[in-house]
Scaffold this motif. Structure first.
Motif, short mmCIF file in Angstrom:
data_model
loop_
_atom_site.label_atom_id
_atom_site.label_comp_id
_atom_site.label_asym_id
_atom_site.label_seq_id
_atom_site.Cartn_x
_atom_site.Cartn_y
_atom_site.Cartn_z
N GLU A 30 -15.41 -4.61 -17.81
CA GLU A 30 -16.64 -5.32 -18.12
C GLU A 30 -16.62 -6.36 -19.22
OE1 GLU A 30 -21.62 -4.40 -18.99
OE2 GLU A 30 -20.11 -2.77 -19.35
N PHE A 31 -17.20 -7.21 -19.00
CA PHE A 31 -17.37 -8.45 -20.08
C PHE A 31 -18.35 -8.48 -20.82
CE2 PHE A 31 -15.33 -13.18 -20.12
CZ PHE A 31 -15.68 -13.28 -21.40
N LEU A 32 -18.40 -8.19 -21.88
CA LEU A 32 -19.60 -8.14 -23.00
C LEU A 32 -19.31 -9.39 -23.94
CD1 LEU A 32 -22.14 -6.50 -23.94
CD2 LEU A 32 -20.44 -5.44 -25.70
N VAL A 33 -20.45 -9.95 -24.21
CA VAL A 33 -20.63 -10.90 -25.20
C VAL A 33 -21.50 -10.50 -26.25
CG1 VAL A 33 -21.29 -13.33 -25.51
CG2 VAL A 33 -20.19 -12.81 -23.47
N LEU A 34 -21.05 -10.46 -27.28
CA LEU A 34 -22.00 -10.18 -28.69
C LEU A 34 -22.29 -11.60 -29.05
CD1 LEU A 34 -19.87 -7.66 -30.63
CD2 LEU A 34 -21.70 -7.35 -29.09
N VAL A 35 -23.56 -11.74 -29.20
CA VAL A 35 -24.26 -13.26 -29.46
C VAL A 35 -25.30 -13.16 -30.51
CG1 VAL A 35 -25.78 -13.35 -27.70
CG2 VAL A 35 -25.19 -15.42 -28.29
N ASP A 193 -22.82 -19.48 -29.46
CA ASP A 193 -23.34 -20.37 -28.46
C ASP A 193 -23.92 -19.59 -27.34
OD1 ASP A 193 -23.61 -22.00 -26.28
OD2 ASP A 193 -21.72 -23.33 -27.08
N GLN A 194 -25.25 -19.60 -27.15
CA GLN A 194 -26.07 -18.76 -26.04
C GLN A 194 -25.66 -19.30 -24.77
OE1 GLN A 194 -28.80 -19.62 -24.15
NE2 GLN A 194 -28.99 -21.74 -24.83
N MET A 195 -25.12 -20.58 -24.45
CA MET A 195 -24.69 -21.29 -23.29
C MET A 195 -23.37 -20.36 -22.85
SD MET A 195 -25.80 -23.15 -20.70
CE MET A 195 -26.88 -24.08 -21.68
N GLU A 196 -22.52 -20.17 -23.83
CA GLU A 196 -21.34 -19.32 -23.53
C GLU A 196 -21.73 -17.93 -23.11
OE1 GLU A 196 -18.34 -19.38 -26.67
OE2 GLU A 196 -18.38 -21.60 -26.72
N ALA A 197 -22.58 -17.46 -23.75
CA ALA A 197 -22.95 -16.04 -23.47
C ALA A 197 -23.54 -15.94 -22.24
CB ALA A 197 -24.06 -15.55 -24.62
N MET A 198 -24.41 -16.80 -21.70
CA MET A 198 -25.18 -16.77 -20.33
C MET A 198 -24.14 -16.95 -19.20
SD MET A 198 -28.29 -16.00 -20.92
CE MET A 198 -29.41 -16.68 -19.38
N THR A 199 -23.29 -17.78 -19.44
CA THR A 199 -22.31 -18.32 -18.38
C THR A 199 -21.05 -17.30 -18.14
OG1 THR A 199 -21.01 -19.88 -19.81
CG2 THR A 199 -22.77 -20.70 -18.34
N GLY A 201 -20.50 -13.87 -19.68
CA GLY A 201 -20.78 -12.23 -19.79
C GLY A 201 -21.31 -11.67 -18.49
N THR A 202 -20.87 -10.54 -18.29
CA THR A 202 -21.52 -9.44 -17.32
C THR A 202 -22.64 -8.96 -17.84
OG1 THR A 202 -19.95 -7.59 -17.83
CG2 THR A 202 -19.52 -9.13 -16.03
N ARG A 203 -22.56 -8.62 -19.20
CA ARG A 203 -23.76 -8.14 -20.11
C ARG A 203 -23.57 -8.69 -21.54
NH1 ARG A 203 -25.04 -2.21 -21.14
NH2 ARG A 203 -22.64 -2.34 -21.38
N ILE A 204 -24.82 -8.98 -22.25
CA ILE A 204 -25.01 -9.83 -23.38
C ILE A 204 -25.74 -8.93 -24.31
CG2 ILE A 204 -25.92 -11.73 -24.55
CD1 ILE A 204 -25.74 -13.40 -22.14
N ALA A 205 -25.13 -8.58 -25.48
CA ALA A 205 -25.76 -8.03 -26.53
C ALA A 205 -26.18 -8.92 -27.72
CB ALA A 205 -24.81 -6.99 -27.10
N VAL A 206 -27.50 -9.08 -27.86
CA VAL A 206 -28.02 -10.00 -28.85
C VAL A 206 -28.14 -9.42 -30.16
CG1 VAL A 206 -29.98 -11.55 -29.26
CG2 VAL A 206 -29.19 -10.95 -27.14
N PRO A 218 -27.36 -11.20 -18.38
CA PRO A 218 -27.94 -12.53 -18.61
C PRO A 218 -29.17 -12.60 -18.09
CG PRO A 218 -25.58 -12.83 -18.37
CD PRO A 218 -26.00 -11.42 -17.76
N GLN A 219 -29.48 -12.77 -16.67
CA GLN A 219 -30.69 -12.88 -16.13
C GLN A 219 -31.94 -12.10 -16.76
OE1 GLN A 219 -30.57 -15.66 -13.79
NE2 GLN A 219 -32.92 -15.41 -14.24
N ILE A 220 -31.70 -10.84 -16.89
CA ILE A 220 -32.54 -10.08 -17.38
C ILE A 220 -33.47 -10.31 -18.94
CG2 ILE A 220 -33.41 -7.43 -18.23
CD1 ILE A 220 -31.88 -6.54 -15.90
N LEU A 221 -32.13 -10.66 -19.59
CA LEU A 221 -32.30 -11.23 -21.03
C LEU A 221 -33.29 -12.49 -20.94
CD1 LEU A 221 -28.93 -10.87 -23.00
CD2 LEU A 221 -31.01 -9.50 -23.27
#
Length: 372
Positions: A30-35, A193-199, A201-206, A218-221
């Motif tokens: 998985e590709f997780l982004v911490l933002v 940078d939330q733009m990096e996170a949205m483009t 990550g398969t999932r994002i942790a805020v 990203p879409q559900i967030l």
């Protein structure tokens, strides 16, 4: 390749809680982004995973094994830093090979791995250069290559693009996404940078103040933020918020804010009718506010008047900074580029009522919860 588990992880620096009861499961590949904003604890969480910081309490697992007391070199991870951290006296080849040499990997194996990584990153012609002879983007590729040759179970990226210019950031984030697809390895990526996170990550942790606010795709967030903070952080320009009240008028529900009123669509009445008579925060994204002349098909518009305060012509779209009345706060609309308005004009705009967000301050005054 491995999964990663944070199980109620806490990290304190004296009395400061940098990471507060962080729990999540990251699946293999998985590709997780911490933002989150600066100081939210995302880099500290990454450093705890890497073994560069000791966990105050809780457990971190890599591939099912608790690694709290495992030295960084034995965790089978590779980290790419914001500052590149290249040895200035070494060539690109030697920088990429350094970790393998420490492990006493045979020379022919080192050459094979470095050559393969260089080909993946398109830096084959740079292997004999020193870091001072490279551009910022090339240095970042070398730092990524140094991580690739180790073939770790988990890749960690700590704001690796923040030192690059805007055009190069877009290019490099695409390359890192392609790299993940090619390597099929677990990636954890930290950014503000939330733009990096949205483009990417398969999932994002805020995160905010060390607390996990929401973790999802990203879409559900974007479509279904859990609270006011997530709603305001995800999306650019940020979501507009209005202090308001919901009132029941016969069979209708009306949102009354300073300077305007809008009717809640009939299919949403059941969701919000329990809030009748209560104060709420009404949210709508700039891209859901339209020029009535260029309305998208099949939306439920609510028309309101506003005064144009500022116009920002972006070429493919126009950002309008609007006020319902002179005394009201400004909100932003993202409208069709054919729109022709001037500062001071009183115009009509259409809110897309299909995509409204309502937050209940009674649940949490500091960070109201979304009502769905």
């Amino acid at each position: 390749m491995a999964n990663v588990i944070f199980d109620h992880v806490v990290k304190k620096f004296n009395d400061v809680v940098a990471v507060n009861d962080l729990s999540f499961v990251l699946d293999d590949k998985e590709f997780l982004v911490l933002v989150g904003p600066s100081g939210c604890g995302k880099t500290t969480a990454l450093r705890c995973l890497a073994g560069l910081e000791e966990v105050t309490s809780g457990e971190i697992k890599i591939d099912g094994k608790v690694v709290n007391d495992v030295p960084p070199k034995d965790r089978d991870i590779a980290m790419v830093f914001q500052s590149y951290a290249l040895y200035p006296h070494m060539t690109v080849f030697d920088n990429m090979a350094f970790g393998l040499k420490l492990r006493k990997v045979p020379k022919d194996e080192i050459k094979r791995k470095v050559d393969e990584a260089a080909k993946v990153l398109n830096i084959e012609t740079l292997l004999k250069r020193k870091p001072k002879e490279l551009s910022g983007g090339q240095r970042q590729r070398v730092a990524v290559g140094r991580a690739i040759v180790r073939e770790p179970k988990v890749f960690l990226f700590d704001e690796p693009l923040s030192n690059l210019d805007a055009k190069l950031r877009v290019q490099m984030r695409t390359e890192i996404t392609k790299l993940h697809q090619r390597l099929q390895t677990t990636f954890i990526y930290v950014t503000h940078d939330q733009m990096e996170a949205m483009t990417m990550g398969t999932r994002i942790a805020v995160l905010n103040y060390g607390v996990l606010q929401q973790i999802d795709t990203p879409q559900i967030l974007y479509d279904k933020p859990n609270n006011l903070f997530v709603a305001g952080f995800i999306g650019s320009p940020a979501m507009n918020f209005f202090n308001a009240k919901i009132e029941k008028q016969d069979s209708k529900l009306i949102v009354k804010a300073d300077g305007f009123e809008v009717e809640i669509p009939k299919d949403k009445i059941k969701t919000y009718e329990h809030l009748a008579g209560k104060k709420i925060i009404f949210g709508i994204r700039p891209e859901d506010i339209h020029n009535p002349e260029y309305l998208p098909a099949a939306i439920k518009p609510a028309i309101i008047k506003s005064i144009v305060d500022v116009t920002e012509l972006m070429g493919n779209e126009i950002f309008l900074h609007l006020k319902p009345t002179e005394k009201d706060p400004v909100y932003v609309a993202r409208v069709d580029p054919r729109t022709r308005v001037h500062v001071g004009d009183v115009i009509q705009v259409a809110f897309n009522m299909d995509n409204i967000h309502i937050f209940d301050p009674s649940k949490n005054a500091d960070n109201p919860v979304a009502v769905r």
